[in-house]
Design a protein around this motif. Structure first.
Motif, PDB file in Angstrom:
ATOM      1  N   MET A   1     -62.057  22.150 -66.930  1.00 25.73           N
ATOM      2  CA  MET A   1     -61.020  22.922 -65.857  1.00 25.73           C
ATOM      3  C   MET A   1     -59.946  24.110 -66.538  1.00 25.73           C
ATOM      4  O   MET A   1     -59.654  24.899 -66.052  1.00 25.73           O
ATOM      5  CB  MET A   1     -60.240  22.149 -65.600  1.00 25.73           C
ATOM      6  N   GLY A   2     -59.315  23.510 -67.795  1.00 22.92           N
ATOM      7  CA  GLY A   2     -58.253  24.576 -68.270  1.00 22.92           C
ATOM      8  C   GLY A   2     -59.014  25.489 -68.461  1.00 22.92           C
ATOM      9  O   GLY A   2     -58.081  26.082 -68.404  1.00 22.92           O
ATOM     10  N   LYS A   3     -59.697  25.161 -69.430  1.00 18.29           N
ATOM     11  CA  LYS A   3     -61.058  27.180 -70.298  1.00 18.29           C
ATOM     12  C   LYS A   3     -60.816  27.651 -69.073  1.00 18.29           C
ATOM     13  O   LYS A   3     -60.218  28.505 -68.793  1.00 18.29           O
ATOM     14  CB  LYS A   3     -61.649  26.222 -71.500  1.00 18.29           C
ATOM     15  N   ARG A   4     -61.222  27.424 -68.137  1.00 14.51           N
ATOM     16  CA  ARG A   4     -61.473  28.525 -66.778  1.00 14.51           C
ATOM     17  C   ARG A   4     -60.652  28.417 -66.349  1.00 14.51           C
ATOM     18  O   ARG A   4     -60.272  29.696 -65.540  1.00 14.51           O
ATOM     19  CB  ARG A   4     -62.354  27.339 -65.699  1.00 14.51           C
ATOM     20  N   ALA A   5     -59.207  27.586 -66.258  1.00 18.20           N
ATOM     21  CA  ALA A   5     -57.257  28.468 -65.476  1.00 18.20           C
ATOM     22  C   ALA A   5     -57.327  29.454 -66.411  1.00 18.20           C
ATOM     23  O   ALA A   5     -56.877  30.744 -65.873  1.00 18.20           O
ATOM     24  CB  ALA A   5     -57.128  26.987 -65.791  1.00 18.20           C
ATOM     25  N   VAL A   6     -57.081  29.027 -68.146  1.00 15.94           N
ATOM     26  CA  VAL A   6     -56.700  30.024 -68.906  1.00 15.94           C
ATOM     27  C   VAL A   6     -58.147  31.475 -68.565  1.00 15.94           C
ATOM     28  O   VAL A   6     -57.350  32.226 -68.855  1.00 15.94           O
ATOM     29  CB  VAL A   6     -56.831  29.314 -70.365  1.00 15.94           C
ATOM     30  N   GLN A   7     -58.528  31.322 -68.212  1.00 11.76           N
ATOM     31  CA  GLN A   7     -59.768  32.223 -68.829  1.00 11.76           C
ATOM     32  C   GLN A   7     -59.053  33.491 -67.089  1.00 11.76           C
ATOM     33  O   GLN A   7     -58.766  34.142 -67.283  1.00 11.76           O
ATOM     34  CB  GLN A   7     -61.202  31.856 -68.066  1.00 11.76           C
ATOM     35  N   LYS A   8     -59.172  32.938 -65.912  1.00 11.42           N
ATOM     36  CA  LYS A   8     -58.205  32.776 -64.942  1.00 11.42           C
ATOM     37  C   LYS A   8     -57.167  33.914 -65.275  1.00 11.42           C
ATOM     38  O   LYS A   8     -57.013  35.568 -64.663  1.00 11.42           O
ATOM     39  CB  LYS A   8     -58.334  32.564 -64.110  1.00 11.42           C
ATOM     40  N   TYR A   9     -56.461  33.205 -65.913  1.00 10.17           N
ATOM     41  CA  TYR A   9     -54.788  34.011 -65.707  1.00 10.17           C
ATOM     42  C   TYR A   9     -54.996  35.167 -66.914  1.00 10.17           C
ATOM     43  O   TYR A   9     -54.764  36.230 -66.296  1.00 10.17           O
ATOM     44  CB  TYR A   9     -54.365  32.413 -66.558  1.00 10.17           C
ATOM     45  N   PHE A  10     -56.134  35.126 -68.215  1.00 10.37           N
ATOM     46  CA  PHE A  10     -56.032  35.796 -68.913  1.00 10.37           C
ATOM     47  C   PHE A  10     -56.643  37.394 -67.408  1.00 10.37           C
ATOM     48  O   PHE A  10     -56.710  38.102 -68.051  1.00 10.37           O
ATOM     49  CB  PHE A  10     -57.220  35.758 -69.966  1.00 10.37           C
ATOM     50  N   SER A  11     -57.602  37.355 -67.522  1.00 10.09           N
ATOM     51  CA  SER A  11     -57.915  38.091 -66.344  1.00 10.09           C
ATOM     52  C   SER A  11     -57.022  38.346 -65.040  1.00 10.09           C
ATOM     53  O   SER A  11     -57.125  39.820 -65.284  1.00 10.09           O
ATOM     54  CB  SER A  11     -59.365  38.031 -65.340  1.00 10.09           C
ATOM     55  N   PHE A  12     -56.452  37.670 -65.067  1.00  7.97           N
ATOM     56  CA  PHE A  12     -55.179  38.311 -64.464  1.00  7.97           C
ATOM     57  C   PHE A  12     -54.051  39.380 -64.523  1.00  7.97           C
ATOM     58  O   PHE A  12     -54.249  40.477 -64.327  1.00  7.97           O
ATOM     59  CB  PHE A  12     -54.285  37.369 -63.485  1.00  7.97           C
ATOM     60  N   MET A  13     -54.005  38.464 -66.146  1.00  7.29           N
ATOM     61  CA  MET A  13     -53.041  39.421 -66.926  1.00  7.29           C
ATOM     62  C   MET A  13     -53.356  40.307 -66.903  1.00  7.29           C
ATOM     63  O   MET A  13     -53.012  42.227 -67.257  1.00  7.29           O
ATOM     64  CB  MET A  13     -52.593  39.068 -68.169  1.00  7.29           C
ATOM     65  N   ILE A  14     -54.770  40.912 -67.523  1.00  7.93           N
ATOM     66  CA  ILE A  14     -55.746  41.944 -67.468  1.00  7.93           C
ATOM     67  C   ILE A  14     -55.637  42.919 -66.381  1.00  7.93           C
ATOM     68  O   ILE A  14     -54.903  44.743 -66.352  1.00  7.93           O
ATOM     69  CB  ILE A  14     -56.693  43.024 -68.308  1.00  7.93           C
ATOM     70  N   LEU A  15     -55.706  42.439 -65.122  1.00  9.72           N
ATOM     71  CA  LEU A  15     -56.068  43.465 -64.068  1.00  9.72           C
ATOM     72  C   LEU A  15     -54.187  43.425 -63.818  1.00  9.72           C
ATOM     73  O   LEU A  15     -54.294  45.541 -63.630  1.00  9.72           O
ATOM     74  CB  LEU A  15     -55.756  42.214 -62.423  1.00  9.72           C
ATOM     75  N   VAL A  16     -53.508  42.726 -64.059  1.00  9.23           N
ATOM     76  CA  VAL A  16     -52.537  43.377 -63.898  1.00  9.23           C
ATOM     77  C   VAL A  16     -52.097  44.656 -64.954  1.00  9.23           C
ATOM     78  O   VAL A  16     -51.490  45.775 -64.373  1.00  9.23           O
ATOM     79  CB  VAL A  16     -51.098  42.312 -63.686  1.00  9.23           C
ATOM     80  N   VAL A  17     -52.308  44.879 -66.125  1.00 10.42           N
ATOM     81  CA  VAL A  17     -51.726  46.012 -67.067  1.00 10.42           C
ATOM     82  C   VAL A  17     -52.541  46.895 -66.451  1.00 10.42           C
ATOM     83  O   VAL A  17     -52.008  48.476 -66.731  1.00 10.42           O
ATOM     84  CB  VAL A  17     -52.553  44.992 -68.702  1.00 10.42           C
ATOM     85  N   THR A  18     -54.182  46.863 -66.205  1.00  9.65           N
ATOM     86  CA  THR A  18     -54.688  47.665 -65.204  1.00  9.65           C
ATOM     87  C   THR A  18     -54.191  48.836 -64.588  1.00  9.65           C
ATOM     88  O   THR A  18     -53.990  49.801 -64.404  1.00  9.65           O
ATOM     89  CB  THR A  18     -56.735  47.442 -65.367  1.00  9.65           C
ATOM     90  N   THR A  19     -53.637  47.544 -63.704  1.00 13.03           N
ATOM     91  CA  THR A  19     -52.922  48.681 -62.855  1.00 13.03           C
ATOM     92  C   THR A  19     -52.001  48.954 -62.867  1.00 13.03           C
ATOM     93  O   THR A  19     -51.192  50.655 -62.640  1.00 13.03           O
ATOM     94  CB  THR A  19     -53.009  47.494 -61.433  1.00 13.03           C
ATOM     95  N   LEU A  20     -51.037  48.535 -63.602  1.00 14.84           N
ATOM     96  CA  LEU A  20     -49.525  49.587 -64.038  1.00 14.84           C
ATOM     97  C   LEU A  20     -49.966  51.025 -65.600  1.00 14.84           C
ATOM     98  O   LEU A  20     -49.925  51.799 -64.645  1.00 14.84           O
ATOM     99  CB  LEU A  20     -48.614  48.351 -64.935  1.00 14.84           C
ATOM    100  N   LEU A  21     -51.355  50.777 -65.658  1.00 14.69           N
ATOM    101  CA  LEU A  21     -51.628  51.962 -66.529  1.00 14.69           C
ATOM    102  C   LEU A  21     -51.050  52.961 -65.339  1.00 14.69           C
ATOM    103  O   LEU A  21     -51.876  54.125 -65.669  1.00 14.69           O
ATOM    104  CB  LEU A  21     -52.705  51.551 -67.000  1.00 14.69           C
ATOM    105  N   ALA A  22     -52.336  52.716 -64.905  1.00 13.82           N
ATOM    106  CA  ALA A  22     -53.000  53.374 -63.700  1.00 13.82           C
ATOM    107  C   ALA A  22     -51.722  53.729 -63.070  1.00 13.82           C
ATOM    108  O   ALA A  22     -51.938  55.229 -62.350  1.00 13.82           O
ATOM    109  CB  ALA A  22     -53.953  52.810 -62.617  1.00 13.82           C
ATOM    110  N   VAL A  23     -51.177  53.247 -62.587  1.00 15.01           N
ATOM    111  CA  VAL A  23     -49.798  53.708 -62.105  1.00 15.01           C
ATOM    112  C   VAL A  23     -48.735  54.645 -62.535  1.00 15.01           C
ATOM    113  O   VAL A  23     -48.634  55.763 -62.512  1.00 15.01           O
ATOM    114  CB  VAL A  23     -48.492  52.897 -61.839  1.00 15.01           C
ATOM    115  N   PHE A  24     -48.607  54.199 -63.997  1.00 13.96           N
ATOM    116  CA  PHE A  24     -47.894  54.779 -64.756  1.00 13.96           C
ATOM    117  C   PHE A  24     -48.773  56.168 -65.375  1.00 13.96           C
ATOM    118  O   PHE A  24     -48.214  57.374 -65.588  1.00 13.96           O
ATOM    119  CB  PHE A  24     -47.817  54.684 -66.886  1.00 13.96           C
ATOM    120  N   THR A  25     -50.120  56.237 -65.143  1.00 16.68           N
ATOM    121  CA  THR A  25     -51.384  57.519 -65.048  1.00 16.68           C
ATOM    122  C   THR A  25     -50.608  58.547 -64.417  1.00 16.68           C
ATOM    123  O   THR A  25     -50.699  60.030 -64.742  1.00 16.68           O
ATOM    124  CB  THR A  25     -52.102  57.059 -66.126  1.00 16.68           C
TER     125      THR A  25
END
Length: 351
Positions: A1-25
């Motif tokens: 369960m802890g491993k899955r939570a880490v994976q979700k957190y990592f995916s969420f952070m990548i999504l945030v970075v993806t969105t910010l990169l699009a905004v800056f572009t």
């Protein structure tokens, strides 16, 4: 369960970075629509556009590998919106090799870096030979230097280009057709300038602008920073960042004023115009948009491959634009080692 939570957190952070990169572009894409004064941070994003687009491509691949197609839409849409910008630096078409055989006017623009102030005249003569080889009709030179030892370059150029218009000492337009009128723009408190020449081509008049706009001064800043460091001075990283940012800001503001002056003059022209020169700014910047106005970027119209004109940093800062009533036939550069710039050439079909 802890491993899955880490994976979700990592995916969420990548999504945030993806969105910010699009905004800056998107900020970079539209950063050139407003004057840099009061919007310097937004204007500076234009310079980062190639890196931002590359970042979007990386995240597009990432989300596709994970089969998160709904999140892949963010970088995909962003990249699709960047296609017009990409077209200012790369064109997938092939160059028309038959263009020189078609009727029209061959224009060249070249920042010759004072011919390195060499006294033999070899460099100036070899550049002239290149222009003859490319069948150039009108040649716009920036950072021109007329003296080669005890001779003048203009004396040897006039055999092929019998007509010339001189602005400040570092600005000249050579022509194989008669020049009927000229005007010089001497930008206050800078070493830069511009001029135009009205040229009679078989009874029709065309106005050719040659512009050399304010530089960024980045090389000077880096040189001073290195000198301070070599002398044992403690150079804080944020101080260097402020110095670079300050130089870019001052350069942008100076170029903005110069571009506005020229754009106002272009609007008053009663004949078709062609705009050439070293603008010292990248595509989609405020200066680029202002100088372009409602004209056509020759490279987007008929260029081929990757277009860069400043050899050191592989960026495009030299341009040839023209009125919509004219038609471009070919647009290309030549790799010459005489300057830190490459010369650009364009064949234009006239009315």
């Amino acid at each position: 369960m802890g491993k899955r939570a880490v994976q979700k957190y990592f995916s969420f952070m990548i999504l945030v970075v993806t969105t910010l990169l699009a905004v800056f572009t998107f900020v970079g894409l539209y950063g050139g629509d407003v004057p840099p004064a009061g919007n310097t941070a937004r204007a500076m994003m234009v310079y980062a556009l190639p890196f931002l687009i590359a970042g979007n491509a990386v995240f597009l691949i990432y989300w596709l590998i994970l089969r998160r197609f709904h999140w892949a839409l963010i970088p995909l849409i962003t990249i699709l919106c960047c296609i017009p910008y990409i077209g200012t630096i790369y064109q997938f078409r092939s160059l028309d090799e038959t263009a020189d055989a078609k009727p029209g006017l061959k224009i060249a623009s070249y920042n010759v870096a004072m011919f390195s102030r060499e006294t033999s005249g070899f460099m100036a003569q070899d550049i002239l030979a290149q222009m003859k080889r490319q069948k150039v009709d009108v040649l716009c030179l920036q950072e021109y230097f007329d003296q080669s030892g005890n001779r003048k370059n203009s004396d040897s150029y006039k055999a092929y280009f019998p007509y010339m218009a001189v602005g400040k000492s570092d600005m000249v337009i050579y022509s194989r057709y008669p020049i009927t009128d000229t005007k010089t723009f001497d930008f206050d408190q800078t070493n830069n300038s511009a001029l135009w020449a009205e040229i009679d081509v078989n009874g029709a008049t065309y106005r050719v602008y040659n512009a050399h706009l304010e530089t960024t001064g980045l090389n000077g800043t880096l040189h001073r920073a290195a000198k301070m460091s070599n002398n044992g001075m403690d150079l804080e990283s944020n101080a260097l960042v402020r110095a670079i940012y300050g130089n870019y800001t001052l350069g942008m503001l100076a170029r903005t004023g110069q571009a506005n002056i020229l754009a106002m003059d272009m609007r008053e022209a009663e004949v078709p115009i062609i705009v050439c020169g070293d603008f010292n700014d990248v595509p989609y910047s405020y200066v680029y948009n202002t100088m372009l106005g409602d004209k056509i970027d020759g490279f987007k119209e008929c260029g081929s491959g990757w277009m860069y004109t400043f050899r050191g940093k592989k960026v495009r800062i030299d341009y040839i634009f023209h009125d919509k009533e004219l038609q471009g036939l070919s647009y290309y550069k030549r790799e010459l080692s005489y300057s830190d710039h490459n010369p650009i050439f364009m064949k234009i079909a006239l009315k």
